[in-house]
Enzyme design. Structure first.
Site, mmCIF file in Angstrom:
data_model
loop_
_atom_site.group_PDB
_atom_site.id
_atom_site.type_symbol
_atom_site.label_atom_id
_atom_site.label_comp_id
_atom_site.label_asym_id
_atom_site.label_seq_id
_atom_site.Cartn_x
_atom_site.Cartn_y
_atom_site.Cartn_z
ATOM 1 N N CYS A 179 -2.128 8.829 3.227
ATOM 2 C CA CYS A 179 -1.958 8.379 1.839
ATOM 3 C C CYS A 179 -3.177 8.695 0.994
ATOM 4 O O CYS A 179 -3.054 8.985 -0.199
ATOM 5 C CB CYS A 179 -1.626 6.891 1.798
ATOM 6 S SG CYS A 179 -2.758 5.851 2.735
ATOM 7 N N GLU A 227 0.886 -1.171 0.000
ATOM 8 C CA GLU A 227 0.000 0.000 0.000
ATOM 9 C C GLU A 227 0.915 1.209 0.000
ATOM 10 O O GLU A 227 1.537 1.525 1.017
ATOM 11 C CB GLU A 227 -0.934 -0.023 1.210
ATOM 12 C CG GLU A 227 -2.066 0.972 1.133
ATOM 13 C CD GLU A 227 -1.697 2.335 1.684
ATOM 14 O OE1 GLU A 227 -1.394 3.243 0.860
ATOM 15 O OE2 GLU A 227 -1.694 2.493 2.910
#
Length: 459
Positions: free
Chosen positions: A265, A231
């Site tokens: 993020c 990720e």
């Protein structure tokens, strides 16, 4: 032995000093986790569930001290830390409540439908996770909860600057009754980390961080034939389309850019606004960003705390400087405050074009890039003009139109429509392109590191 220090980014106070483990010590931790796994795997999914629920209970019991620890280590707003602890508790509960059914054996037919087959989801061993500092509890928890339910053990290499949070999470798990060493936290350097990826007892690798780091970790895992889940970063685009409600767009664009001090993020980072709404949105958005009070992250009234470290502050400062040198205009912020701590103000940049960090890269701080688009089609084109593909958003009063764009055209793993949020235990989390591969949450994470074993019966 070498040491690392944790430092409060708001005060520059040294919090603690930790000794870096040798390769032998780190290997011993992996071996201990494997031994614990051998017993844990014998439990049924239903028998594992109460352990997860007890961890959720312990997290809530310790929410204040956990939140304060995260604030001291990485500058997270104390109130955001409380939210993070609650999310972690919900993840453990969701996994405990849904895991047994999601992972139960499946009966299937084979040989022309005349014979039975069974698909069973079996644990594989030690999962090595490498996590960043922006969510010191949530990042490891989303891997830990899923893999404990699956029957795996976990070894965590956390970011140096939140070492204390990682160690405290291990303590809480064991206080809740999790078998000793089933979850271990190691303090190691990058060379030792690469050697652990190659260790025969490590069966899977998962990492959250930058695409550069992810490329290295993914290559090391592939070289050793280990499955990995990555990720990685992103520069998520939020589209303000022709029929957007400007008030809604400004509200969630402000929240989306500043949540967690801009260090998320899936933060809203690029704001792509159609010509029709450009002036109205930019005027209101800049006014909203100018009003954001920056200060002590422990203060309830603070909406923007420091960045996580002096190094992170310098990175954000330099990215803005380079973007301006290449033609971007500062509409607000951009001035480094004269104060102690890694503080950077809420900043809005316009005239952002390809070739600038604000367009091409991920600015992990409270800096918004506003980009003008001709119309909805052009906005979608610009949004997808990125090497990243984690999340994104659409502001549009025609929800069906927005849904069609999100489903059919937005080249990302997640899309928000007329709202902002970071994660939900019931929805898959992950991206495409340089934002990585694999999924967490929503049951998907529980099947990333399992042996989907086919058993063919003769009757």
């Amino acid at each position: 032995m070498p040491e690392i220090k944790t430092v409060n980014p708001a005060t520059e106070e040294v919090l603690n000093t930790y000794t870096v483990m040798s390769e032998a010590e780190a290997t011993q931790a992996v071996e201990a986790t494997h031994e614990a796994f051998k017993e844990w795997r014998k439990l049924s999914h239903a028998e594992r569930a109460p352990y997860l629920k007890k961890i959720a209970e312990k997290l809530r019991e310790n929410k204040e001290n956990l939140s304060e620890l995260m604030t001291r280590e990485v500058g997270k707003l104390y109130k955001d830390g409380l939210t993070e602890v609650e999310l972690c508790a919900q993840i453990f509960e969701y996994t405990a409540e849904n895991g047994p059914e999601m992972l139960e054996d499946e009966e299937r037919k084979h040989a022309g439908g005349k014979k039975r087959g069974v698909v069973t989801y079996q644990p594989i061993g030690v999962i090595y996770q490498i996590q960043p500092w922006n969510f010191p509890l949530y990042q490891p928890v989303r891997v830990l909860a899923a893999n404990l339910m699956t029957g795996n053990g976990c070894v965590l290499k956390h970011a140096e600057i939140c070492t204390g949070s990682g160690l405290r999470l291990k303590e809480i798990c064991e206080e809740a009754g999790l078998p000793k060493d089933l979850f271990n936290v190691i303090i190691i350097d990058h060379d030792t980390s690469d050697k652990l990826i190659a260790h025969k007892l490590v069966r899977g690798v998962t990492m959250t961080g930058s695409d550069k780091a992810g490329s290295h970790i993914g290559a090391e895992a592939a070289k050793n034939l280990k499955k990995s889940v990555l990720e990685l970063g992103s520069n998520d685009a939020y589209l303000v389309l022709e029929d957007a409600d400007i008030e809604t767009a400004v509200k969630f664009s402000t929240m989306g850019r500043l949540y967690n001090n801009g260090q998320t993020c899936v933060s809203a980072k690029r704001f792509i606004v159609t010509e029709k709404n450009y002036d109205a949105f930019v005027s209101a958005y800049v006014d909203a960003m100018k009003e954001i009070p920056m200060g002590d992250p422990m203060d309830e009234d603070t909406k923007l705390g420091p960045l996580s470290s002096q190094g992170q502050f310098e990175t954000v400062r330099d990215q803005v400087k380079e973007s301006v040198e290449k033609g971007a205009k500062i509409l607000c912020g951009g001035e480094v405050p004269d104060r102690t701590g890694a503080y950077y103000p809420a900043t809005v940049l316009s005239e952002v074009t390809p070739g600038m960090p604000a367009y091409d890269d991920e600015i992990f701080g409270p800096v918004a890039a506003v980009i003008r688009a001709k119309d909805d089609e052009d906005a979608m084109r610009i949004a997808n003009d990125s090497r990243y593909g984690l999340g994104g958003g659409i502001f549009c009063t025609d929800e069906e139109h927005a849904l069609k764009l999100a489903r059919d055209e937005f080249d990302t793993g997640m899309v928000r429509i007329n709202n902002f949020g970071a994660a939900d235990p019931n929805m898959p989390f992950g991206g495409v392109k340089n934002s990585g591969y694999g999924r967490e949450h929503g049951g998907f994470g529980m099947k990333e590191f399992v042996n989907a074993k086919s058993i063919f019966l003769s009757s």
